[in-house]
Motif scaffolding. Structure first.
Motif, PDB file in Angstrom:
ATOM      1  N   SER A  33       0.832  -1.200   0.000  1.00 19.69           N
ATOM      2  CA  SER A  33       0.000   0.000   0.000  1.00 19.69           C
ATOM      3  C   SER A  33       0.869   1.254   0.000  1.00 19.69           C
ATOM      4  CB  SER A  33      -0.923  -0.007   1.223  1.00 19.69           C
ATOM      5  OG  SER A  33      -1.695   1.169   1.280  1.00 19.69           O
ATOM      6  N   PHE A  34       1.910   1.243   0.810  1.00 17.63           N
ATOM      7  CA  PHE A  34       2.822   2.387   0.870  1.00 17.63           C
ATOM      8  C   PHE A  34       3.517   2.594  -0.470  1.00 17.63           C
ATOM      9  CE2 PHE A  34       6.802   4.561   1.792  1.00 17.63           C
ATOM     10  CZ  PHE A  34       6.379   5.590   2.603  1.00 17.63           C
ATOM     11  N   HIS A  36       2.311   1.852  -3.428  1.00 17.58           N
ATOM     12  CA  HIS A  36       1.349   2.472  -4.342  1.00 17.58           C
ATOM     13  C   HIS A  36       1.152   3.946  -4.007  1.00 17.58           C
ATOM     14  CE1 HIS A  36      -0.047  -0.605  -7.065  1.00 17.58           C
ATOM     15  NE2 HIS A  36      -0.173  -1.478  -6.087  1.00 17.58           N
ATOM     16  N   ARG A  37       1.200   4.283  -2.725  1.00 19.51           N
ATOM     17  CA  ARG A  37       1.089   5.684  -2.314  1.00 19.51           C
ATOM     18  C   ARG A  37       2.248   6.488  -2.901  1.00 19.51           C
ATOM     19  NH1 ARG A  37      -0.227   5.941   3.966  1.00 19.51           N
ATOM     20  NH2 ARG A  37      -0.921   3.880   3.300  1.00 19.51           N
ATOM     21  N   ASN A  41       2.197   9.532  -5.693  1.00 18.49           N
ATOM     22  CA  ASN A  41       2.866  10.812  -5.469  1.00 18.49           C
ATOM     23  C   ASN A  41       3.865  11.123  -6.575  1.00 18.49           C
ATOM     24  OD1 ASN A  41       1.471  11.307  -3.087  1.00 18.49           O
ATOM     25  ND2 ASN A  41       3.030  10.359  -1.798  1.00 18.49           N
ATOM     26  N   HIS A  48      -2.731   3.702  -9.097  1.00 14.20           N
ATOM     27  CA  HIS A  48      -2.106   3.386  -7.805  1.00 14.20           C
ATOM     28  C   HIS A  48      -3.130   3.519  -6.675  1.00 14.20           C
ATOM     29  CE1 HIS A  48       2.008   2.846  -9.109  1.00 14.20           C
ATOM     30  NE2 HIS A  48       1.968   3.967  -9.788  1.00 14.20           N
ATOM     31  N   LEU A  49      -3.954   4.543  -6.730  1.00 19.17           N
ATOM     32  CA  LEU A  49      -4.961   4.727  -5.690  1.00 19.17           C
ATOM     33  C   LEU A  49      -5.987   3.604  -5.715  1.00 19.17           C
ATOM     34  CD1 LEU A  49      -5.747   8.562  -5.736  1.00 19.17           C
ATOM     35  CD2 LEU A  49      -4.197   7.311  -4.241  1.00 19.17           C
ATOM     36  N   LEU A  52      -4.422   0.592  -4.056  1.00 16.38           N
ATOM     37  CA  LEU A  52      -4.204   0.668  -2.608  1.00 16.38           C
ATOM     38  C   LEU A  52      -5.516   0.726  -1.828  1.00 16.38           C
ATOM     39  CD1 LEU A  52      -4.483   3.636  -0.982  1.00 16.38           C
ATOM     40  CD2 LEU A  52      -2.542   4.199  -2.412  1.00 16.38           C
ATOM     41  N   GLU A  56      -6.018  -1.436   1.441  1.00 14.19           N
ATOM     42  CA  GLU A  56      -6.328  -0.812   2.719  1.00 14.19           C
ATOM     43  C   GLU A  56      -7.597  -1.383   3.333  1.00 14.19           C
ATOM     44  OE1 GLU A  56      -4.517   1.901   4.626  1.00 14.19           O
ATOM     45  OE2 GLU A  56      -3.253   0.500   3.537  1.00 14.19           O
ATOM     46  N   GLU A  78      -7.298   7.881   6.347  1.00 15.17           N
ATOM     47  CA  GLU A  78      -6.444   7.943   5.168  1.00 15.17           C
ATOM     48  C   GLU A  78      -7.153   7.352   3.956  1.00 15.17           C
ATOM     49  OE1 GLU A  78      -2.653   6.203   5.825  1.00 15.17           O
ATOM     50  OE2 GLU A  78      -2.047   7.677   7.331  1.00 15.17           O
ATOM     51  N   PHE A  82      -8.025   8.946   0.108  1.00 10.63           N
ATOM     52  CA  PHE A  82      -7.778   8.333  -1.197  1.00 10.63           C
ATOM     53  C   PHE A  82      -9.065   8.255  -2.011  1.00 10.63           C
ATOM     54  CE2 PHE A  82      -4.513   5.809   1.410  1.00 10.63           C
ATOM     55  CZ  PHE A  82      -3.557   6.806   1.265  1.00 10.63           C
TER      56      PHE A  82
END
Length: 228
Positions: A33-34, A36-37, A41, A48-49, A52, A56, A78, A82
């Motif tokens: 998940s991180f 993809h975050r 970015n 990516h969102l 994730l 999540e 969080e 998203f």
């Protein structure tokens, strides 16, 4: 760009988690998940969102099983962010309400504050001003009671509430909150959080909020903060 290297393993994620403990699976999902975050970015790709969000949602179930309720509530907030990026506001609001319930049930005021702030902003966008204002006030009240004793939790909801109050010319309610913002920012700066300079004065913060609000129209008299 380590995230690219991590995501090369995504196709084997289920294999990696097969027959593993909840702790191991939660950590694995968090890593992907991180990644993809970080990918979002770096690239701005909403793919990516979308990836994730699913991870999540699975991770939230594991956090509940592990009784890590504060982490669960934070992750819900969080996830709502998203979903807002994906223009899935209704789902975002549902997760924020769940986060608020988790925070209230387990005494995590930091989670309740974040959730109320998100809900307040959402309903204001829908034109429900009074309901949104009540939620932002609750966010500020909960932030002051946060279990970490971290002033950073107060800064964001205070800023949101003061900004709204100035736009509606509710100066009498806004002024003492500006002083609270100043104290929270100063405390955070002294902790090394970098939110604000300790040299900030109440009047400089007021001017900043006034510019943000597009101009303050005080009915009469001088602002009490400007004499500091």
């Amino acid at each position: 760009e380590d995230w690219r290297g991590v995501l090369k393993w995504e196709g084997r994620m289920e294999e990696l988690m097969a027959r593993q403990s909840d702790v191991y699976c939660e950590s694995t999902l968090d890593i992907f998940s991180f990644a993809h975050r970080a990918g979002f970015n770096a690239t701005g790709s909403k793919d990516h969102l979308r990836s994730l969000v699913g991870m999540e949602e699975r991770r939230l179930l594991l956090l509940a099983n592990l009784q890590r309720f504060r982490d669960q509530g934070e992750a819900m907030c969080e996830l709502a962010d998203f979903l807002c990026f994906l223009e899935r506001q209704s789902e975002a609001s549902t997760w924020l309400q769940r986060a608020r319930d988790v925070g209230a049930a387990h005494g995590f005021f930091s989670v309740e504050s974040k959730a109320c702030m998100g809900l307040g902003k959402a309903v204001m966008k829908e034109g429900r001003h009074e309901e949104g204002l009540a939620l932002l006030r609750n966010a500020v009240a909960a932030a002051q009671l946060n279990e970490t004793d971290d002033p950073a939790y107060e800064i964001v909801p205070l800023g949101q509430l003061v900004g709204v109050l100035f736009t509606t010319n509710a100066v009498d309610e806004a002024e003492p909150l500006v002083l609270r913002y100043r104290e929270a920012a100063k405390a955070q700066s002294e902790r090394g959080g970098g939110y604000a300079s300790t040299s900030w004065t109440a009047s400089s913060i007021l001017r900043a909020f006034t510019r943000h609000a597009g101009g303050l129209k005080r009915p009469r008299g001088r602002c009490a903060l400007c004499s500091t």
